[in-house]
Design an enzyme around this catalytic site. Structure first.
Site, PDB file in Angstrom:
ATOM      1  N   THR A 231       0.731  -1.167   0.045  1.00  0.00           N
ATOM      2  CA  THR A 231       0.161   0.045  -0.004  1.00  0.00           C
ATOM      3  C   THR A 231       0.909   1.235  -0.155  1.00  0.00           C
ATOM      4  O   THR A 231       0.596   2.433   0.349  1.00  0.00           O
ATOM      5  CB  THR A 231      -0.878  -0.003   1.077  1.00  0.00           C
ATOM      6  OG1 THR A 231      -0.177  -0.194   2.449  1.00  0.00           O
ATOM      7  CG2 THR A 231      -1.913  -0.924   1.322  1.00  0.00           C
ATOM      8  N   ARG A 233       4.149   2.585  -2.620  1.00  0.00           N
ATOM      9  CA  ARG A 233       4.033   3.103  -4.028  1.00  0.00           C
ATOM     10  C   ARG A 233       4.192   1.782  -4.901  1.00  0.00           C
ATOM     11  O   ARG A 233       5.105   1.077  -4.471  1.00  0.00           O
ATOM     12  CB  ARG A 233       5.035   4.049  -3.986  1.00  0.00           C
ATOM     13  CG  ARG A 233       4.845   5.532  -3.669  1.00  0.00           C
ATOM     14  CD  ARG A 233       3.556   6.249  -4.399  1.00  0.00           C
ATOM     15  NE  ARG A 233       3.318   7.616  -3.844  1.00  0.00           N
ATOM     16  CZ  ARG A 233       2.055   7.762  -2.939  1.00  0.00           C
ATOM     17  NH1 ARG A 233       1.615   6.477  -2.416  1.00  0.00           N
ATOM     18  NH2 ARG A 233       2.215   8.889  -2.287  1.00  0.00           N
ATOM     19  N   ASP A 257      -2.520  -1.957  -3.458  1.00  0.00           N
ATOM     20  CA  ASP A 257      -3.246  -0.752  -3.616  1.00  0.00           C
ATOM     21  C   ASP A 257      -2.577   0.086  -4.532  1.00  0.00           C
ATOM     22  O   ASP A 257      -3.401   1.124  -4.803  1.00  0.00           O
ATOM     23  CB  ASP A 257      -3.585  -0.019  -2.152  1.00  0.00           C
ATOM     24  CG  ASP A 257      -4.511   0.971  -2.218  1.00  0.00           C
ATOM     25  OD1 ASP A 257      -5.514   0.763  -2.713  1.00  0.00           O
ATOM     26  OD2 ASP A 257      -3.989   2.109  -1.813  1.00  0.00           O
ATOM     27  N   GLU A 262       0.476   2.695 -12.618  1.00  0.00           N
ATOM     28  CA  GLU A 262      -0.915   3.049 -12.256  1.00  0.00           C
ATOM     29  C   GLU A 262      -1.637   4.197 -12.714  1.00  0.00           C
ATOM     30  O   GLU A 262      -2.607   4.664 -12.917  1.00  0.00           O
ATOM     31  CB  GLU A 262      -1.332   2.926 -10.699  1.00  0.00           C
ATOM     32  CG  GLU A 262      -0.804   4.217 -10.039  1.00  0.00           C
ATOM     33  CD  GLU A 262      -0.897   4.398  -8.335  1.00  0.00           C
ATOM     34  OE1 GLU A 262      -0.667   3.239  -7.794  1.00  0.00           O
ATOM     35  OE2 GLU A 262      -1.129   5.217  -8.208  1.00  0.00           O
ATOM     36  N   HIS A 294      -5.703   2.242  -5.460  1.00  0.00           N
ATOM     37  CA  HIS A 294      -4.845   3.479  -4.745  1.00  0.00           C
ATOM     38  C   HIS A 294      -6.186   4.017  -3.845  1.00  0.00           C
ATOM     39  O   HIS A 294      -6.394   5.363  -3.768  1.00  0.00           O
ATOM     40  CB  HIS A 294      -4.339   4.633  -5.688  1.00  0.00           C
ATOM     41  CG  HIS A 294      -3.252   5.166  -4.905  1.00  0.00           C
ATOM     42  ND1 HIS A 294      -1.965   5.372  -5.502  1.00  0.00           N
ATOM     43  CD2 HIS A 294      -3.088   5.584  -3.452  1.00  0.00           C
ATOM     44  CE1 HIS A 294      -1.258   6.435  -4.527  1.00  0.00           C
ATOM     45  NE2 HIS A 294      -1.857   6.206  -3.326  1.00  0.00           N
TER      46      HIS A 294
HETATM   47  P1  NAI Z   1       6.380   8.096   7.285  1.00  0.00           P
HETATM   48  O1  NAI Z   1       7.517   8.985   6.641  1.00  0.00           O
HETATM   49  O2  NAI Z   1       5.796   8.217   8.673  1.00  0.00           O
HETATM   50  O3  NAI Z   1       7.192   6.478   7.399  1.00  0.00           O
HETATM   51  C1  NAI Z   1       8.014   5.932   6.314  1.00  0.00           C
HETATM   52  C2  NAI Z   1       9.127   4.858   7.043  1.00  0.00           C
HETATM   53  O4  NAI Z   1       9.867   4.300   5.820  1.00  0.00           O
HETATM   54  C3  NAI Z   1      10.139   5.905   7.819  1.00  0.00           C
HETATM   55  O5  NAI Z   1      10.199   5.357   8.911  1.00  0.00           O
HETATM   56  C4  NAI Z   1      11.409   5.763   6.857  1.00  0.00           C
HETATM   57  O6  NAI Z   1      12.602   5.753   7.589  1.00  0.00           O
HETATM   58  C5  NAI Z   1      10.975   4.352   6.099  1.00  0.00           C
HETATM   59  N1  NAI Z   1      12.184   4.098   5.103  1.00  0.00           N
HETATM   60  C6  NAI Z   1      12.433   5.099   4.228  1.00  0.00           C
HETATM   61  N2  NAI Z   1      13.226   4.248   3.510  1.00  0.00           N
HETATM   62  C7  NAI Z   1      13.580   3.204   3.722  1.00  0.00           C
HETATM   63  C8  NAI Z   1      14.171   1.870   3.381  1.00  0.00           C
HETATM   64  N3  NAI Z   1      14.879   1.990   2.354  1.00  0.00           N
HETATM   65  N4  NAI Z   1      13.913   0.825   3.924  1.00  0.00           N
HETATM   66  C9  NAI Z   1      13.057   0.744   4.912  1.00  0.00           C
HETATM   67  N5  NAI Z   1      12.356   1.553   5.569  1.00  0.00           N
HETATM   68  C10 NAI Z   1      12.472   2.774   4.897  1.00  0.00           C
HETATM   69  O7  NAI Z   1       5.369   7.799   6.007  1.00  0.00           O
HETATM   70  P2  NAI Z   1       4.008   6.964   6.134  1.00  0.00           P
HETATM   71  O8  NAI Z   1       3.215   8.103   6.575  1.00  0.00           O
HETATM   72  O9  NAI Z   1       3.919   5.966   7.189  1.00  0.00           O
HETATM   73  O10 NAI Z   1       3.865   6.643   4.614  1.00  0.00           O
HETATM   74  C11 NAI Z   1       4.610   5.583   4.160  1.00  0.00           C
HETATM   75  C12 NAI Z   1       4.140   5.610   2.553  1.00  0.00           C
HETATM   76  O11 NAI Z   1       2.943   5.002   2.398  1.00  0.00           O
HETATM   77  C13 NAI Z   1       4.267   6.883   1.781  1.00  0.00           C
HETATM   78  O12 NAI Z   1       5.707   7.369   1.626  1.00  0.00           O
HETATM   79  C14 NAI Z   1       3.457   6.802   0.806  1.00  0.00           C
HETATM   80  O13 NAI Z   1       4.390   6.319  -0.316  1.00  0.00           O
HETATM   81  C15 NAI Z   1       2.664   5.533   1.326  1.00  0.00           C
HETATM   82  N6  NAI Z   1       1.068   6.071   1.371  1.00  0.00           N
HETATM   83  C16 NAI Z   1       0.090   5.440   0.517  1.00  0.00           C
HETATM   84  C17 NAI Z   1      -1.133   5.905   0.507  1.00  0.00           C
HETATM   85  C18 NAI Z   1      -2.035   5.126  -0.318  1.00  0.00           C
HETATM   86  O14 NAI Z   1      -3.344   5.556  -0.276  1.00  0.00           O
HETATM   87  N7  NAI Z   1      -1.966   3.979  -0.620  1.00  0.00           N
HETATM   88  C19 NAI Z   1      -1.531   6.815   1.455  1.00  0.00           C
HETATM   89  C20 NAI Z   1      -0.454   7.320   1.941  1.00  0.00           C
HETATM   90  C21 NAI Z   1       0.804   7.271   2.087  1.00  0.00           C
END
Ligand code: NAI
Length: 335
Positions: A231, A233, A257, A262, A294
């Protein structure tokens, strides 16, 4: 302040319209931002964009040339923005870093439960008067190992949900989240989380490091029959490799998702057109693949928060030409 708002649907307008109350001039466009539609930003001070809008360097150059100063993303992910180009062109980029981690975490669990207990198949069967159980066998989540890659805001909420189901929760991240540690998560490296997880949920951003994290070279690392849920990217998974893994049983279930390609599919009603993406079409043929378009973010609370933060970002920029003070810690504000 004039704002061209790309990729809008009636539900976006419903929530964003409150910006008009504070004098924002919002020009809504249904179309995505692309070379065909960039000219719609003529005369605008800001544009408001979503996940599949093209914010690559050429597009940013055109926007800057039209006099746009602010790119207000109404999403958390910013992988579609060339931040280096934005900085060089003097464009400020704002986003909505958090709006409802619950929305995405709960949808992730919804996919897991539906896929595991074959709810999507059972629903259709029962409507056709077929009450046979053959093919609907699931497994207890209780006692299973649940891996979360990316233990930020969404990953932390998901960890608590998975713990509630009685799973052993593993996490992998570049930094450890104290909230996850407190909820009993064990941090492991990427190879170990792949090797041990019965359910593997991808909740990290798309970066060069996470691009195609699931690909043909990493398939052999996975526990045989793992259920993978993405869920985050689309491009975190190489869909072609996932198909190989599904065919040979390495992957026992796949819930998506998001999908790498997409942009040409999601958020539109294409039910009367021919599906041209053969990889996506192949994915839809598997009984153990469940795809949503999505929609993980799509709750009332999330849309309200997205609209409030987006309007707040635009308003802060209008008043001060500077980022909203509260968000100065967000790396994206450096642009
Ligand atoms: P966040 O920034 O709070 O958490 C992301 C985590 O991933 C951080 O702890 C970060 O250190 C970690 N991370 C970064 N690079 C990494 C790597 N190489 N290996 C392992 N961990 C790594 O972001 P949040 O709010 O939790 O969202 C995460 C992702 O979810 C977003 O970047 C977005 O792409 C996706 N998303 C999808 C949605 C949907 O409707 N399907 C809606 C909102 C976000």
């Amino acid at each position: 302040m004039r704002v061209t708002v790309y990729s809008t649907k009636p539900y976006d307008r419903h929530f964003l319209d409150r910006g008009k109350d504070i004098g924002l001039e919002l020009r809504y466009c249904e179309a995505r931002l692309s070379s065909d539609t960039v000219s719609l930003a003529a005369g605008a001070d800001a544009i408001c964009a979503f996940v599949n809008d093209d914010l690559s360097r050429p597009m940013l150059e055109q926007l800057a040339g039209l006099g746009v100063k602010l790119i207000a993303l109404r999403c958390a992910g910013f992988n579609n923005v060339d931040l280096v180009a934005a900085q060089a062109l003097g464009l400020t980029v704002a986003r909505v870093p958090a709006y409802s981690p619950y929305a995405v975490a709960e949808h992730t669990m919804a996919i897991i439960l539906a896929l595991n207990r074959k709810i999507h198949r059972a629903y259709n069967r029962v409507r056709e008067g077929n009450f046979a159980l053959e093919g609907l066998l699931g497994f207890d989540l209780h006692g299973k190992t649940f891996g979360i890659v990316g233990t930020g805001k969404i990953g932390a909420v998901l960890a608590r949900i998975a713990s509630g189901f009685g799973c052993t929760v593993l996490g992998h991240d570049l930094v450890q989240n104290p909230e996850c540690l407190a909820s009993g998560m064990t941090y492991v490296d990427r190879e170990e989380i792949m090797r041990r997880s019965d359910v593997l949920s991808l909740n990290c951003p798309l970066t060069p490091d996470t691009y195609h994290m699931i690909r043909s070279e990493t398939l052999p690392l996975l526990k045989r029959g793992v259920m993978i849920i993405n869920t985050s990217r689309g491009a975190v998974i190489d869909a072609r490799a996932a198909i190989t893994g599904l065919k040979d049983g390495t992957i026992g279930g796949l819930g998506l998702d998001v999908y790498e390609e997409e942009a040409d599919l999601f958020f539109e009603d294409l039910s009367n057109t021919v599906l041209r993406d053969d990889v996506f079409a192949r994915l839809l043929t598997f009984p153990n693949v469940l795809v949503t378009g999505h929609q993980a973010f799509f709750t009332h609370e999330a849309l309200e928060n997205i609209a409030d933060t987006t309007i707040g970002n635009i308003e802060a920029f209008r008043q001060t030409g500077q980022p909203n003070r509260k968000r100065q810690g967000d790396p994206i504000w450096r642009c």
